[in-house]
Design a protein around this motif. Structure first.
Motif, PDB file in Angstrom:
ATOM      1  N   VAL A  60       0.834  -1.195   0.000  1.00 53.73           N
ATOM      2  CA  VAL A  60       0.000   0.000   0.000  1.00 53.73           C
ATOM      3  C   VAL A  60       0.874   1.252   0.000  1.00 53.73           C
ATOM      4  N   PRO A  61       0.535   2.248  -0.812  1.00 51.56           N
ATOM      5  CA  PRO A  61       1.344   3.474  -0.828  1.00 51.56           C
ATOM      6  C   PRO A  61       1.170   4.276   0.454  1.00 51.56           C
ATOM      7  N   LEU A  62       2.186   5.066   0.769  1.00 49.89           N
ATOM      8  CA  LEU A  62       2.104   5.953   1.915  1.00 49.89           C
ATOM      9  C   LEU A  62       0.937   6.916   1.746  1.00 49.89           C
ATOM     10  N   ASP A  63       0.342   7.304   2.866  1.00 48.84           N
ATOM     11  CA  ASP A  63      -0.816   8.201   2.813  1.00 48.84           C
ATOM     12  C   ASP A  63      -0.357   9.649   2.631  1.00 48.84           C
ATOM     13  N   VAL A  64       0.271   9.881   1.487  1.00 47.43           N
ATOM     14  CA  VAL A  64       0.821  11.188   1.116  1.00 47.43           C
ATOM     15  C   VAL A  64       0.339  11.502  -0.297  1.00 47.43           C
ATOM     16  N   LYS A  65       0.128  12.763  -0.592  1.00 48.08           N
ATOM     17  CA  LYS A  65      -0.495  13.182  -1.855  1.00 48.08           C
ATOM     18  C   LYS A  65       0.144  12.556  -3.083  1.00 48.08           C
ATOM     19  N   PHE A  66       1.463  12.675  -3.233  1.00 49.17           N
ATOM     20  CA  PHE A  66       2.098  12.243  -4.482  1.00 49.17           C
ATOM     21  C   PHE A  66       2.019  10.724  -4.682  1.00 49.17           C
ATOM     22  N   PRO A  67       2.363   9.893  -3.685  1.00 45.45           N
ATOM     23  CA  PRO A  67       2.217   8.446  -3.881  1.00 45.45           C
ATOM     24  C   PRO A  67       0.775   8.011  -4.145  1.00 45.45           C
ATOM     25  N   ILE A  68      -0.172   8.587  -3.423  1.00 48.44           N
ATOM     26  CA  ILE A  68      -1.568   8.190  -3.596  1.00 48.44           C
ATOM     27  C   ILE A  68      -2.082   8.587  -4.977  1.00 48.44           C
ATOM     28  N   LYS A  69      -1.799   9.817  -5.406  1.00 47.17           N
ATOM     29  CA  LYS A  69      -2.252  10.254  -6.732  1.00 47.17           C
ATOM     30  C   LYS A  69      -1.622   9.397  -7.820  1.00 47.17           C
ATOM     31  N   ARG A  70      -0.348   9.088  -7.666  1.00 46.69           N
ATOM     32  CA  ARG A  70       0.359   8.258  -8.658  1.00 46.69           C
ATOM     33  C   ARG A  70      -0.271   6.861  -8.712  1.00 46.69           C
ATOM     34  N   PHE A  71      -0.550   6.313  -7.550  1.00 53.44           N
ATOM     35  CA  PHE A  71      -1.126   4.977  -7.446  1.00 53.44           C
ATOM     36  C   PHE A  71      -2.501   4.919  -8.106  1.00 53.44           C
ATOM     37  N   ILE A  72      -3.371   5.862  -7.771  1.00 53.32           N
ATOM     38  CA  ILE A  72      -4.736   5.853  -8.301  1.00 53.32           C
ATOM     39  C   ILE A  72      -4.742   6.129  -9.804  1.00 53.32           C
ATOM     40  N   ALA A  73      -3.878   7.044 -10.259  1.00 48.80           N
ATOM     41  CA  ALA A  73      -3.823   7.367 -11.687  1.00 48.80           C
ATOM     42  C   ALA A  73      -3.401   6.161 -12.514  1.00 48.80           C
ATOM     43  N   TYR A  74      -2.533   5.334 -11.965  1.00 47.79           N
ATOM     44  CA  TYR A  74      -2.058   4.171 -12.712  1.00 47.79           C
ATOM     45  C   TYR A  74      -3.091   3.045 -12.699  1.00 47.79           C
ATOM     46  N   TRP A  75      -3.596   2.706 -11.521  1.00 48.64           N
ATOM     47  CA  TRP A  75      -4.459   1.528 -11.402  1.00 48.64           C
ATOM     48  C   TRP A  75      -5.908   1.807 -11.782  1.00 48.64           C
ATOM     49  N   LYS A  76      -6.366   3.059 -11.652  1.00 43.01           N
ATOM     50  CA  LYS A  76      -7.728   3.439 -12.015  1.00 43.01           C
ATOM     51  C   LYS A  76      -8.772   2.444 -11.473  1.00 43.01           C
ATOM     52  N   PRO A  77      -8.831   2.266 -10.175  1.00 41.45           N
ATOM     53  CA  PRO A  77      -9.799   1.294  -9.623  1.00 41.45           C
ATOM     54  C   PRO A  77     -11.235   1.761  -9.826  1.00 41.45           C
ATOM     55  N   ASP A  78     -12.107   0.804 -10.065  1.00 41.86           N
ATOM     56  CA  ASP A  78     -13.535   1.122 -10.188  1.00 41.86           C
ATOM     57  C   ASP A  78     -14.199   1.214  -8.828  1.00 41.86           C
ATOM     58  N   ALA A  79     -13.597   0.621  -7.822  1.00 41.99           N
ATOM     59  CA  ALA A  79     -14.085   0.708  -6.448  1.00 41.99           C
ATOM     60  C   ALA A  79     -12.938   0.353  -5.523  1.00 41.99           C
ATOM     61  N   CYS A  80     -13.029   0.826  -4.298  1.00 41.56           N
ATOM     62  CA  CYS A  80     -12.026   0.505  -3.287  1.00 41.56           C
ATOM     63  C   CYS A  80     -12.735  -0.131  -2.098  1.00 41.56           C
ATOM     64  N   ILE A  81     -12.345  -1.364  -1.776  1.00 42.30           N
ATOM     65  CA  ILE A  81     -12.913  -2.089  -0.637  1.00 42.30           C
ATOM     66  C   ILE A  81     -11.819  -2.233   0.412  1.00 42.30           C
ATOM     67  N   THR A  82     -12.081  -1.745   1.594  1.00 44.64           N
ATOM     68  CA  THR A  82     -11.075  -1.741   2.656  1.00 44.64           C
ATOM     69  C   THR A  82     -11.540  -2.585   3.833  1.00 44.64           C
ATOM     70  N   ALA A  83     -10.645  -3.440   4.298  1.00 47.82           N
ATOM     71  CA  ALA A  83     -10.919  -4.223   5.513  1.00 47.82           C
ATOM     72  C   ALA A  83      -9.908  -3.800   6.554  1.00 47.82           C
ATOM     73  N   GLU A  84     -10.187  -2.714   7.219  1.00 47.42           N
ATOM     74  CA  GLU A  84      -9.240  -2.159   8.191  1.00 47.42           C
ATOM     75  C   GLU A  84      -9.981  -1.190   9.081  1.00 47.42           C
ATOM     76  N   SER A  85      -9.514  -1.028  10.294  1.00 46.21           N
ATOM     77  CA  SER A  85     -10.169  -0.104  11.203  1.00 46.21           C
ATOM     78  C   SER A  85      -9.656   1.325  11.061  1.00 46.21           C
ATOM     79  N   GLU A  86      -8.492   1.507  10.447  1.00 41.09           N
ATOM     80  CA  GLU A  86      -7.904   2.828  10.321  1.00 41.09           C
ATOM     81  C   GLU A  86      -8.505   3.595   9.136  1.00 41.09           C
ATOM     82  N   ILE A  87      -8.534   4.911   9.266  1.00 42.05           N
ATOM     83  CA  ILE A  87      -8.932   5.811   8.183  1.00 42.05           C
ATOM     84  C   ILE A  87      -7.703   6.602   7.780  1.00 42.05           C
ATOM     85  N   TRP A  88      -7.355   6.575   6.484  1.00 36.83           N
ATOM     86  CA  TRP A  88      -6.206   7.318   5.983  1.00 36.83           C
ATOM     87  C   TRP A  88      -6.717   8.530   5.216  1.00 36.83           C
TER      88      TRP A  88
END
Length: 441
Positions: A112-140
């Motif tokens: 998982v990418p660090l919860d920082v603007k540049f890694p997250i934007k890069r990650f989402i732009a590349y993978w283009k997920p249609d949905a995000c399903i999270t199984a975790e108690s933390e909110i990033w």
């Protein structure tokens, strides 16, 4: 805190991440040196993909660590049955190894990418997920905001929120509402969890139960199991699993108190295997003989403690006993998952601090499959009683199985709740040509 101050707080968090971003690479290199990051895949934590993105619908599933990964495996297999591509991210090397061992090519795994603007934007732009399903108690926060900006549905499954986390979020209710209202759906483990998510601003929220009740028991190598059963022979056994600091010493005290009566073998499985050296040193200091799984030691008649210091072999350790104390509950707080020992035929013992698994323990205790012990003396008495009383032990084991059967069904409820999001993806997936796009760098 007002909504304006909440926005300022989130903007400050985002700005802090951007400011510290140049330190990310040295930070990850340091963690890799400490064995906490995969040095060959550090760039994934900065949002750089190491795999090609396939054509067609793709769901990003995030599971922070081993427990969450185990919980979502049945759901992942259901999505794959519908021909939806799965990108599974995890945060630890242990969970990455588990994904490779249990899922293999069924999913694409990335850290998982660090919860920082540049890694997250890069990650989402590349993978283009249609949905995000999270199984975790933390909110990033950054991840939540960036997904919301792209109108990618964010769904939380097997959701729970601890007493401590709920108190913390409630003290910053405007920040909580700003983030939690961005979730498209929350599928909570219990009525209490659902109420807490609603209080913090999430909507809609439904209750499914715990996905872990619908998972398969952890496997083990049958040849290895047969070998250890032969070495143990007719000796009585009990296990202290998922232990934290202080609980191994408690297990040692129980062993020394019961050894003159039972001559038993004690199995200790620390929650973090990297603590095995210090645990072994402590046990030897107490005058105990230790065999370690990582050294492939033989369990001779002289061995007091079998130290389970390997990853992914809980199925082996639990099949060597019918009595299991589950840690992070006696000298620490929160508890650990009691469902695996109940599945594999153990009478379950726990300390009183089980807030994080309150609902599971409630069912097990109510049925008679688990018992709460308040201190080391009570733990020793319970272990001794179950060792010498076959009928009582079998009744607890059978009650645990009954409780597990009653708790099953979370997977079906979760899939039903997800249908508005996954049914269109299923149709789209089945219309897609079976080709793979080239990686984008």
């Amino acid at each position: 805190m007002s909504s304006g101050l909440a926005r300022i707080a989130l903007a400050s968090y985002r700005l802090a991440g951007i400011t510290l971003y140049p330190l990310s690479s040295p930070y990850l290199a340091y963690r890799a040196m400490k064995g906490k990051e995969d040095s060959s895949r550090r760039l994934e934590r900065l949002g750089y993909a190491s795999l090609a993105r396939p054509r067609g619908p793709l769901v990003w599933v995030h599971a922070a660590s081993v427990g969450e990964t185990m919980a979502v495996m049945p759901l992942i297999r259901e999505l794959r049955r519908r021909e939806i591509h799965i990108l599974l991210t995890t945060g630890t090397m242990t969970s990455a190894a588990l994904v490779q061992a249990r899922l293999g090519d069924e999913v694409m795994h990335q850290y998982v990418p660090l919860d920082v603007k540049f890694p997250i934007k890069r990650f989402i732009a590349y993978w283009k997920p249609d949905a995000c399903i999270t199984a975790e108690s933390e909110i990033w926060p950054t991840t939540v905001v960036e997904l919301a900006r792209r109108r990618i549905p964010q769904i939380r499954v097997n959701a729970r929120i601890s007493d401590r986390s709920f108190t913390r979020w409630s003290n910053h209710n405007n920040i909580a509402e700003t983030l939690f209202e961005k979730l498209a759906l929350v599928v909570a483990q219990s009525d209490l969890d659902a109420e807490r998510f609603r209080d913090l601003g999430a909507w809609p929220v439904i209750v499914s139960g715990n996905l872990k009740t619908d998972t398969d028991p952890p496997p083990c190598d049958e040849v290895t199991l047969a070998r250890y059963r032969k070495e143990i022979g007719a000796r009585k056994t009990w296990a202290a699993i998922s232990t934290f600091d202080g609980e191994e010493k408690a297990a040692s005290a129980v062993h020394r108190a019961l050894k003159p009566k039972n001559g038993q073998l004690t199995i200790i499985v620390p929650r973090h295997p990297d603590r095995a050296d210090e645990v072994e040193e402590m046990l030897k200091g107490e005058g105990l003989n230790v065999a370690r799984r990582s050294r492939n030691d033989e369990i001779t008649a002289a061995v007091d403690v079998f130290l389970g210091d390997t990853i992914g072999e809980m199925g082996l350790y639990l099949r060597l006993t019918e009595i299991a104390f589950v840690g992070k509950s006696l000298t620490n707080e929160g508890g650990q998952n009691p469902l695996e020992p109940a599945m594999l035929g153990s009478a379950v013992l726990t300390g009183p601090n089980i807030q994080n698994f309150r609902d599971s323990y409630h069912h097990l205790v109510r049925k008679g499959g688990a018992r709460v012990v308040k201190d080391i003396e009570m733990l020793a008495k319970a272990v001794h009683y179950l060792m010498i009383n076959d009928l009582a032990r079998r009744k607890m084991v059978d009650a645990g199985h009954e409780a597990m059967e009653e708790m099953r069904g979370a997977l079906g409820k979760t899939v039903k709740a997800l249908e508005p999001y996954i049914n269109p993806l299923t149709v789209s997936a089945r219309l897609q040509p079976k080709t793979v796009a080239a990686a984008v760098r």
